[in-house]
Design an enzyme around this catalytic site. Structure first.
Site, PDB file in Angstrom:
ATOM      1  N   ASP A  28      52.770  94.283  50.198  1.00 47.30           N
ATOM      2  CA  ASP A  28      53.093  93.517  48.999  1.00 47.30           C
ATOM      3  C   ASP A  28      54.508  94.029  48.502  1.00 47.30           C
ATOM      4  O   ASP A  28      55.342  95.103  49.298  1.00 47.30           O
ATOM      5  CB  ASP A  28      52.068  94.803  48.449  1.00 47.30           C
ATOM      6  CG  ASP A  28      51.705  93.896  46.819  1.00 47.30           C
ATOM      7  OD1 ASP A  28      51.245  93.454  46.433  1.00 47.30           O
ATOM      8  OD2 ASP A  28      52.968  94.123  46.879  1.00 47.30           O
TER       9      ASP A  28
ATOM     10  N   GLN B  57      45.262  89.373  37.598  1.00 49.17           N
ATOM     11  CA  GLN B  57      45.792  88.107  38.469  1.00 49.17           C
ATOM     12  C   GLN B  57      46.905  87.636  38.810  1.00 49.17           C
ATOM     13  O   GLN B  57      46.894  86.715  37.440  1.00 49.17           O
ATOM     14  CB  GLN B  57      44.416  87.508  39.609  1.00 49.17           C
ATOM     15  CG  GLN B  57      45.243  86.346  40.797  1.00 49.17           C
ATOM     16  CD  GLN B  57      44.021  85.329  41.070  1.00 49.17           C
ATOM     17  OE1 GLN B  57      42.670  85.090  40.509  1.00 49.17           O
ATOM     18  NE2 GLN B  57      44.168  84.310  42.194  1.00 49.17           N
TER      19      GLN B  57
ATOM     20  N   HIS C 219      43.335  86.804  47.539  1.00 58.15           N
ATOM     21  CA  HIS C 219      43.823  87.475  48.743  1.00 58.15           C
ATOM     22  C   HIS C 219      43.252  88.668  47.757  1.00 58.15           C
ATOM     23  O   HIS C 219      42.510  89.051  47.245  1.00 58.15           O
ATOM     24  CB  HIS C 219      45.759  87.618  48.071  1.00 58.15           C
ATOM     25  CG  HIS C 219      46.166  88.265  46.884  1.00 58.15           C
ATOM     26  ND1 HIS C 219      46.025  86.782  45.956  1.00 58.15           N
ATOM     27  CD2 HIS C 219      46.330  88.994  45.895  1.00 58.15           C
ATOM     28  CE1 HIS C 219      46.645  87.046  45.006  1.00 58.15           C
ATOM     29  NE2 HIS C 219      46.615  89.034  44.527  1.00 58.15           N
ATOM     30  N   PHE C 220      43.291  89.603  49.307  1.00 61.14           N
ATOM     31  CA  PHE C 220      43.341  90.852  48.886  1.00 61.14           C
ATOM     32  C   PHE C 220      43.843  92.314  49.652  1.00 61.14           C
ATOM     33  O   PHE C 220      45.060  91.653  50.170  1.00 61.14           O
ATOM     34  CB  PHE C 220      41.871  91.306  50.353  1.00 61.14           C
ATOM     35  CG  PHE C 220      40.713  90.083  50.168  1.00 61.14           C
ATOM     36  CD1 PHE C 220      39.246  91.001  49.653  1.00 61.14           C
ATOM     37  CD2 PHE C 220      40.043  89.535  50.323  1.00 61.14           C
ATOM     38  CE1 PHE C 220      37.967  89.960  48.667  1.00 61.14           C
ATOM     39  CE2 PHE C 220      39.041  88.510  50.166  1.00 61.14           C
ATOM     40  CZ  PHE C 220      37.760  88.630  49.497  1.00 61.14           C
ATOM     41  N   HIS C 221      43.742  93.192  48.397  1.00 55.79           N
ATOM     42  CA  HIS C 221      44.509  93.907  47.860  1.00 55.79           C
ATOM     43  C   HIS C 221      44.366  95.326  49.146  1.00 55.79           C
ATOM     44  O   HIS C 221      42.360  95.582  48.831  1.00 55.79           O
ATOM     45  CB  HIS C 221      44.656  95.060  47.581  1.00 55.79           C
ATOM     46  CG  HIS C 221      45.061  94.258  46.230  1.00 55.79           C
ATOM     47  ND1 HIS C 221      46.958  93.550  46.232  1.00 55.79           N
ATOM     48  CD2 HIS C 221      45.308  93.068  45.431  1.00 55.79           C
ATOM     49  CE1 HIS C 221      47.045  92.867  44.742  1.00 55.79           C
ATOM     50  NE2 HIS C 221      46.096  92.642  44.656  1.00 55.79           N
TER      51      HIS C 221
END
Ligand code: 5GP
Length: 146
Positions: A33, A96, A102-104
């Protein structure tokens, strides 16, 4: 909301924007990220063009969550984390900001708070080093799928 192919993650998938990649296969991509809430903050996305969790076909969801688990193990090892927090925001009302699902993956440690969401960009050299540590963990003995 219809999927828009000009979102930043679609551009990363097409190689039009750079990213500090940690893992890629036929169906998924994982990368750092750019505005990490904590050191090691990693994102996992399906290649399938879905806006959010709710419109991702279950087969793609299944592949993405399996890779998320594998990358999360590597992140935990690379950052000597006490725990791993997963976050998945579906819809602007949920927070969002990038409309490709997406997955964090957020490594957590006692006494270290999360920084604000999508606020402060990290230095590219720092992200590159963090990505290197995770890639190394992915091929190390802690990865059962190596
Ligand atoms: P969301 O708010 O949609 O759950 O999360 C989007 C995430 O993408 C945020 O944590 C934000 O920091 C990250 N992000 C936004 N733009 C970029 C970018 O261009 N590259 C990368 N690697 N991450 C980004």
């Amino acid at each position: 909301m219809a999927y828009r192919s000009d979102n930043v993650f679609a551009k990363i998938l097409r190689g039009e924007l750079p990213a500090h990649r940690v893992y890629e296969d036929e169906h998924t991509l994982a990368f750092m990220d750019i505005m990490p809430q904590v050191e090691g903050h990693t994102l996992v996305i399906p290649k399938y063009p879905a806006v959010d969790l709710l419109d991702l076909p279950t087969e793609d969801l299944s592949k993405t969550i399996q890779v998320t688990q594998r990358v999360a193990r590597a992140v935990k090892h690379a950052f000597s984390a006490d725990g791993i927090m997963l976050a998945q925001l579906s819809g602007a009302a949920a927070g969002q900001t990038v409309f490709h699902v997406h997955f964090h993956i957020l490594p957590r440690a006692d006494g270290i708070d999360l920084r604000l969401h999508a606020r402060d960009p990290a230095e590219p050299e720092v992200l590159a080093e963090h990505a290197r540590r995770i890639r190394e963990a992915l091929i190390g003995p802690n990865d059962p799928e190596r």
